[in-house]
Design a protein around this motif. Structure first.
Motif: not given
Length: 428
Positions: A33-35, A41-42, A106-107, A147-148
């Motif tokens: 989930g983090l990835g 985000v990237s 936030q991510a 999160t973005t």
């Protein structure tokens, strides 16, 4: 008479997780989930300089409030509550004025929702179902997409999960400390998004049915008073700053945006963005800004007049808005979600979240049929309360995404119940 702790056979009690297969599976799901969130985000702004970070919509307002806080200007305007701008200011204090750093933080915060979902799930269902719920949250496109953006959703969802977890802990073993902690967290939730001020009244219905009225009143009173404690200093600030009693913030004309007057504008073909450029624009509407106390009161008065003029239409529109919260509001969600140049991945991700809503509705019926719905009553009350608030005022699909945690756990529980039923049928 003293309230006895709930029978553990009638209510699940999470045990301390050991470093077994379940623990490592949860770690793996959390890392996945983090990835997923970091990849989103990237796509927005991983390699660009912060000067090239393009703020969109309300992001500019939150960014400005955070900068004001760092320069000693403490919330001079009445249209925001403090928790998210203070969170953003803390990130800027640590990393400099960097919106890119904020969405990375936030991510990680968003990934933290995954184990919190599992923790909440262990209060209401079995371990496999809680793990499925955590997995669905890890893969939820909109929860990752949030999160973005420099919006309140990620922090709000975290506080919402903590609100539900603390409430479950309190009803298992009711003490002043536990209900007080649950109330304080609810107060912080309201200081992040000011929609839950009346939630204690709804949560009174989520208390164990075997408690008598006096015990219900006692614990809900503790819960409500504790909620007020973190809000009171903010209310005092508003009074000193604006010389009116303003517990949280102005509504920014949300009652008018749920009125028949607004409905007629939408039916004429306008979008929410069009209306913000005209009716909600003080340079066009005679100087009534929905971001001011005077302007908000003016729009509220206008909304009440509209509702009184067409009460039947308003009642029908409220029913429509209760669905818009979950499937998208035509005023803003649908035109943006399905325009021709919309990226395929974004449109597909939005569609999967609509599917989750449908699966959640089916799961609700399955759990009711299997008599497994009682443990989900606190979540159901929160979902019903949020739906009612936005049905009366103004809904957008993004306001329902934090509630996807509850839907995911219900889906997980329904899957496990269905699997158990199929296994029993095979053995028979």
């Amino acid at each position: 008479m003293t309230v006895q702790p709930m029978n553990p056979r009638k209510h699940l009690r999470p045990r301390r997780m050991r470093a077994d297969g379940t623990f490592w599976l949860l770690v793996l799901i959390t890392l996945a989930g983090l990835g997923f969130r970091l990849s989103m985000v990237s796509e927005r702004n991983w390699s660009k300089a912060d000067s090239a970070f393009q703020l969109e919509g309300d992001e500019g307002g939150y960014d400005g409030l955070a900068i004001d806080l760092l320069h000693g200007r403490f919330f001079l305007w009445p249209f925001r509550v403090p928790v998210y701008p203070m969170f953003l200011a803390g990130v800027y204090w640590a990393f400099g004025h960097s919106p890119a750093a904020a969405i990375v933080v936030q991510a990680f915060l968003g990934a933290g929702l995954i184990p919190l979902t599992y923790w909440l799930g262990r209060y209401v269902t079995r371990r496999p179902a809680a793990m499925i719920g955590a997995g669905l949250v890890a893969a939820n496109y909109e929860m990752a997409y949030q999160t973005t953006r420099l919006y309140t959703e990620v922090l709000y969802t975290t506080l919402l999960l903590l609100t539900l977890i603390s409430f479950h802990r309190a009803i298992i073993r009711p003490t002043v400390k536990r209900f007080g902690l649950a109330g304080v967290i609810l107060g912080l939730l309201n200081l992040c998004r000011p929609t839950g001020a009346l939630l204690p009244a709804a949560m009174a219905l989520a208390l164990p049915w075997r408690w008598n009225i006096s015990h219900r009143a006692k614990w809900i009173a503790v819960y409500a008073i504790a909620m007020i404690l973190p809000i009171a200093p903010w209310t005092l600030h508003n009074y000193r700053q604006h010389h009116v009693f303003l517990p949280l913030a102005v509504s920014t004309a949300v009652l008018w945006q749920g009125s028949p007057d607004f409905y007629h504008h939408i039916e004429s073909g306008k979008t929410l963005l069009d209306i913000w450029k005209t009716d909600l624009n003080p340079t066009v509407n005679g100087g009534h800004s929905p971001h001011t106390i005077e302007g908000d009161r003016w729009f509220t008065k206008r909304a009440i007049q509209s509702i009184k003029a067409e009460p039947g239409l308003w009642a029908r529109y409220c029913l429509q808005k209760s669905a818009y919260l979950w499937i998208g509001n035509p005023a803003i969600d649908w035109p943006w979600a399905y325009r021709k140049d919309y990226p395929f991945g974004r449109a597909f991700g939005i569609l999967t979240c609509r599917v989750i809503v449908g699966l959640g509705a089916v799961s609700l019926l399955v759990l009711a049929w299997k008599s497994k719905l009682r443990r989900f009553v606190p979540q159901l009350m929160v979902m019903a309360y949020v739906t009612a608030i936005h049905a009366i005022t103004y809904p957008e699909a993004r306001y329902s995404y934090p509630l996807h945690v509850c839907l995911s756990l219900m889906i997980g529980a329904a899957i496990v119940e269905g699997w158990s039923l199929s296994r029993r049928c095979e053995t028979d």
